[in-house]
Design a protein around this motif. Structure first.
Motif, PDB file in Angstrom:
ATOM      1  N   GLY A  15     -17.307  -0.584  19.177  1.00  0.00           N
ATOM      2  CA  GLY A  15     -17.282   0.089  20.469  1.00  0.00           C
ATOM      3  C   GLY A  15     -18.419  -0.352  21.373  1.00  0.00           C
ATOM      4  N   ILE A  16     -19.609  -0.552  20.819  1.00  0.00           N
ATOM      5  CA  ILE A  16     -20.762  -1.012  21.595  1.00  0.00           C
ATOM      6  C   ILE A  16     -20.470  -2.367  22.230  1.00  0.00           C
ATOM      7  CG2 ILE A  16     -23.134  -1.858  21.419  1.00  0.00           C
ATOM      8  CD1 ILE A  16     -23.078   1.088  21.367  1.00  0.00           C
ATOM      9  N   LEU A  17     -19.924  -3.286  21.434  1.00  0.00           N
ATOM     10  CA  LEU A  17     -19.651  -4.624  21.962  1.00  0.00           C
ATOM     11  C   LEU A  17     -18.614  -4.589  23.074  1.00  0.00           C
ATOM     12  CD1 LEU A  17     -21.321  -5.525  19.494  1.00  0.00           C
ATOM     13  CD2 LEU A  17     -19.701  -7.410  19.200  1.00  0.00           C
ATOM     14  N   VAL A  18     -17.579  -3.781  22.890  1.00  0.00           N
ATOM     15  CA  VAL A  18     -16.541  -3.700  23.915  1.00  0.00           C
ATOM     16  C   VAL A  18     -17.109  -3.121  25.203  1.00  0.00           C
ATOM     17  CG1 VAL A  18     -14.357  -2.593  24.530  1.00  0.00           C
ATOM     18  CG2 VAL A  18     -14.643  -3.599  22.271  1.00  0.00           C
ATOM     19  N   ARG A  19     -17.949  -2.082  25.093  1.00  0.00           N
ATOM     20  CA  ARG A  19     -18.530  -1.505  26.297  1.00  0.00           C
ATOM     21  C   ARG A  19     -19.522  -2.446  26.972  1.00  0.00           C
ATOM     22  NH1 ARG A  19     -21.517   2.526  25.155  1.00  0.00           N
ATOM     23  NH2 ARG A  19     -21.026   3.045  23.011  1.00  0.00           N
ATOM     24  N   ARG A  20     -20.086  -3.397  26.236  1.00  0.00           N
ATOM     25  CA  ARG A  20     -20.965  -4.396  26.838  1.00  0.00           C
ATOM     26  C   ARG A  20     -20.192  -5.515  27.529  1.00  0.00           C
ATOM     27  NH1 ARG A  20     -25.907  -5.458  22.491  1.00  0.00           N
ATOM     28  NH2 ARG A  20     -26.974  -3.455  22.827  1.00  0.00           N
ATOM     29  N   GLY A  21     -18.879  -5.505  27.382  1.00  0.00           N
ATOM     30  CA  GLY A  21     -18.083  -6.488  28.103  1.00  0.00           C
ATOM     31  C   GLY A  21     -17.294  -7.442  27.240  1.00  0.00           C
ATOM     32  N   ALA A  22     -17.419  -7.342  25.929  1.00  0.00           N
ATOM     33  CA  ALA A  22     -16.673  -8.245  25.054  1.00  0.00           C
ATOM     34  C   ALA A  22     -15.209  -7.816  24.985  1.00  0.00           C
ATOM     35  CB  ALA A  22     -17.275  -8.230  23.641  1.00  0.00           C
ATOM     36  N   GLY A  23     -14.308  -8.791  24.942  1.00  0.00           N
ATOM     37  CA  GLY A  23     -12.908  -8.486  24.710  1.00  0.00           C
ATOM     38  C   GLY A  23     -12.719  -7.949  23.303  1.00  0.00           C
ATOM     39  N   VAL A  57     -26.776  -8.341  15.400  1.00  0.00           N
ATOM     40  CA  VAL A  57     -26.162  -9.526  14.803  1.00  0.00           C
ATOM     41  C   VAL A  57     -24.762  -9.757  15.363  1.00  0.00           C
ATOM     42  CG1 VAL A  57     -25.330 -10.534  12.635  1.00  0.00           C
ATOM     43  CG2 VAL A  57     -27.547  -9.385  12.707  1.00  0.00           C
ATOM     44  N   ALA A  58     -23.984  -8.688  15.504  1.00  0.00           N
ATOM     45  CA  ALA A  58     -22.633  -8.837  16.043  1.00  0.00           C
ATOM     46  C   ALA A  58     -22.681  -9.362  17.479  1.00  0.00           C
ATOM     47  CB  ALA A  58     -21.899  -7.501  15.984  1.00  0.00           C
ATOM     48  N   TRP A  59     -23.610  -8.846  18.277  1.00  0.00           N
ATOM     49  CA  TRP A  59     -23.720  -9.306  19.660  1.00  0.00           C
ATOM     50  C   TRP A  59     -24.103 -10.791  19.725  1.00  0.00           C
ATOM     51  CZ3 TRP A  59     -21.918  -8.009  24.086  1.00  0.00           C
ATOM     52  CH2 TRP A  59     -22.487  -8.469  25.279  1.00  0.00           C
ATOM     53  N   ARG A  60     -25.016 -11.197  18.842  1.00  0.00           N
ATOM     54  CA  ARG A  60     -25.397 -12.623  18.799  1.00  0.00           C
ATOM     55  C   ARG A  60     -24.220 -13.491  18.387  1.00  0.00           C
ATOM     56  NH1 ARG A  60     -31.190 -11.825  15.686  1.00  0.00           N
ATOM     57  NH2 ARG A  60     -32.404 -11.178  17.522  1.00  0.00           N
ATOM     58  N   ARG A  61     -23.444 -13.009  17.431  1.00  0.00           N
ATOM     59  CA  ARG A  61     -22.266 -13.774  17.010  1.00  0.00           C
ATOM     60  C   ARG A  61     -21.281 -13.911  18.169  1.00  0.00           C
ATOM     61  NH1 ARG A  61     -25.098 -14.631  13.201  1.00  0.00           N
ATOM     62  NH2 ARG A  61     -24.542 -14.590  10.986  1.00  0.00           N
ATOM     63  N   PHE A  62     -21.131 -12.830  18.935  1.00  0.00           N
ATOM     64  CA  PHE A  62     -20.237 -12.878  20.081  1.00  0.00           C
ATOM     65  C   PHE A  62     -20.734 -13.893  21.112  1.00  0.00           C
ATOM     66  CE2 PHE A  62     -19.602 -11.283  24.458  1.00  0.00           C
ATOM     67  CZ  PHE A  62     -18.246 -11.525  24.569  1.00  0.00           C
ATOM     68  N   LEU A  63     -22.033 -13.872  21.425  1.00  0.00           N
ATOM     69  CA  LEU A  63     -22.579 -14.818  22.399  1.00  0.00           C
ATOM     70  C   LEU A  63     -22.479 -16.258  21.900  1.00  0.00           C
ATOM     71  CD1 LEU A  63     -25.741 -12.915  23.688  1.00  0.00           C
ATOM     72  CD2 LEU A  63     -23.509 -13.115  24.781  1.00  0.00           C
ATOM     73  N   ASP A  64     -22.712 -16.455  20.601  1.00  0.00           N
ATOM     74  CA  ASP A  64     -22.586 -17.812  20.032  1.00  0.00           C
ATOM     75  C   ASP A  64     -21.164 -18.340  20.216  1.00  0.00           C
ATOM     76  OD1 ASP A  64     -25.211 -17.803  19.283  1.00  0.00           O
ATOM     77  OD2 ASP A  64     -24.819 -17.300  17.175  1.00  0.00           O
ATOM     78  N   ALA A  65     -20.188 -17.460  19.978  1.00  0.00           N
ATOM     79  CA  ALA A  65     -18.789 -17.877  20.131  1.00  0.00           C
ATOM     80  C   ALA A  65     -18.488 -18.214  21.588  1.00  0.00           C
ATOM     81  CB  ALA A  65     -17.859 -16.778  19.635  1.00  0.00           C
ATOM     82  N   ARG A  66     -19.077 -17.456  22.508  1.00  0.00           N
ATOM     83  CA  ARG A  66     -18.866 -17.727  23.919  1.00  0.00           C
ATOM     84  C   ARG A  66     -19.501 -19.064  24.335  1.00  0.00           C
ATOM     85  NH1 ARG A  66     -14.430 -15.646  25.219  1.00  0.00           N
ATOM     86  NH2 ARG A  66     -14.362 -13.404  25.407  1.00  0.00           N
ATOM     87  N   ARG A  67     -20.673 -19.328  23.806  1.00  0.00           N
ATOM     88  CA  ARG A  67     -21.337 -20.589  24.149  1.00  0.00           C
ATOM     89  C   ARG A  67     -20.519 -21.783  23.678  1.00  0.00           C
ATOM     90  NH1 ARG A  67     -25.963 -17.631  22.186  1.00  0.00           N
ATOM     91  NH2 ARG A  67     -27.199 -16.872  23.945  1.00  0.00           N
ATOM     92  N   ALA A  68     -19.819 -21.606  22.547  1.00  0.00           N
ATOM     93  CA  ALA A  68     -19.021 -22.704  22.008  1.00  0.00           C
ATOM     94  C   ALA A  68     -17.745 -22.934  22.803  1.00  0.00           C
ATOM     95  CB  ALA A  68     -18.676 -22.412  20.550  1.00  0.00           C
TER      96      ALA A  68
END
Length: 379
Positions: A15-23, A57-68
């Motif tokens: 829920g935190i990641l989704v509210r921060r803007g992640a799909g 850690v989950a947020w970093r994983r999300f950003l790493d995936a976006r950078r790729a």
């Protein structure tokens, strides 16, 4: 390593990641990666703040995936402006995740799989093993489900009835592989009950507890099915029964009867009886009447016919059964049981054998075959 803690934190972190803007799909993948990392790291380096660790850690994983993903560089730049540091808020998105995962556009099997992943915190491998399907098959099912709900607004109101149906499906899968789905369904329903004050949520939790309380007596040491009438009631979990009855009483007191409360009332009457013969079958028939009114389900009518056979005699039960479609699951087995009680072992044996050929599980087939053999041996 406290896997229960990890799984309990899963919907919160998602829920935190989704509210921060992640799909939703990308966030769910990132949370799964964080859970796997926690399983690797925490045994040797347990964090002081498990929730904050998982979010970071989950947020970093999300950003790493976006950078790729260079094709979405513009969106990545916007997402990275979101604050990843700082205190983790206390908001709990568990309820909204339940509604999202039980979206009506999903098939029941997809909704169950997605709920176990996103809310339950189980891995794709665990879910695949529980459902006895290849991991690749389950991965495709979950991927399709995530794509389906990715276009749904996270704040869209959900349907409690759909969520409860999904949880009931999970519970009815019971146990297979290395995941106890019945216990997992109880855990998830407790979680839902803590998030929403609804009498049918309480009714479903009570129903699960009352059924699960009989689990130890349901099979013999050799794995054979033990029917309710032959179970050792001393092996029933009295603590779970007491909790289920208390929860049910609280739900019924609100005078908003639903199908799960009515089913739980039937289960409570079975749990309260010292023996099958001392069961209050008249009251059980009355509760089945309520269930028929609420659902109109042919399966409920079938169960009611068996209860009528106990309350008013086997011929009354057979008359009620005769009004139903004989292609219903367990119709033939019910007819066999009632004919045996009516003193017609030859017909009962034939029907038991026929029912065995229609059984949906090996345990049920073996039980019905043994019933037929028992009656044939008397001839």
């Amino acid at each position: 390593m406290d896997e229960a803690l990890l799984r309990g934190l899963t919907p919160y972190v998602l829920g935190i990641l989704v509210r921060r803007g992640a799909g939703f799909a990308a966030a769910e993948d990132a949370v799964q990666d964080a859970l796997l990392e926690a399983l690797r790291v925490w045994p040797d380096e347990p964090p002081r703040d498990p929730r904050g660790w998982l979010v970071t850690v989950a947020w970093r994983r999300f950003l790493d995936a976006r950078r790729a993903d260079t094709a979405r560089r513009a969106r990545e730049d916007r997402v990275e402006e979101e604050p990843a540091a700082g205190p983790v808020p206390d908001a709990d998105d568990t309820l909204r995740l339940y509604f999202l995962c039980a979206h009506p556009s999903l098939t029941p099997s997809s909704a169950v799989a997605l709920t176990l992943r996103a809310v339950g915190g189980l891995t794709t491998r665990q879910i695949a093993r529980a459902y006895l399907v290849p991991e690749a098959t389950m991965a495709q099912r979950i991927s399709r489900a995530k794509r389906t709900v990715s276009t749904v607004k996270f704040d869209r109101p959900g349907d409690v009835a759909t969520v409860l149906r999904v949880l009931y499906l999970v519970f009815n899968e019971g146990y297979s592989g290395d995941v106890d789905l019945a216990a997992e369904a109880i855990r998830l329903t407790r979680q839902l009950a803590a998030a929403i004050d609804h009498p049918e949520v309480a009714g479903l939790l009570a129903l699960m507890l009352l059924h699960h309380a009989r689990r130890a007596a349901r099979t013999a040491p050799d794995g054979l099915l033990v029917p309710l009438a032959e179970q050792d009631r001393g092996r029933w979990d009295t603590r779970a029964i007491a909790e289920g009855v208390a929860i049910l009483q609280g739900a019924l007191a609100r005078d908003q009867l639903g199908e799960y409360q009515a089913q739980a009332a039937v289960a409570a009457l079975h749990a309260d009886a010292p023996t099958t013969q001392e069961t209050d079958w008249v009251q059980i028939v009355e509760w089945y009447d309520e269930l028929v009114r609420l659902t109109g389900s042919p399966v409920v009518r079938l169960n009611r016919a068996v209860a009528v056979g106990e309350a008013d005699g086997p011929r009354a039960g057979l008359a009620a059964l005769a009004a139903l479609d004989d292609s219903l699951p367990r119709h033939t087995a019910a007819a066999a049981y009632l004919h045996e009680r009516d003193g017609d072992p030859a017909t009962a044996a034939r029907l038991y054998a026929e029912a065995a050929g229609k059984a949906s599980s090996l345990a049920e087939r073996d039980h019905l075959t043994r019933q037929a053999a028992r009656l044939n041996s008397r001839g």
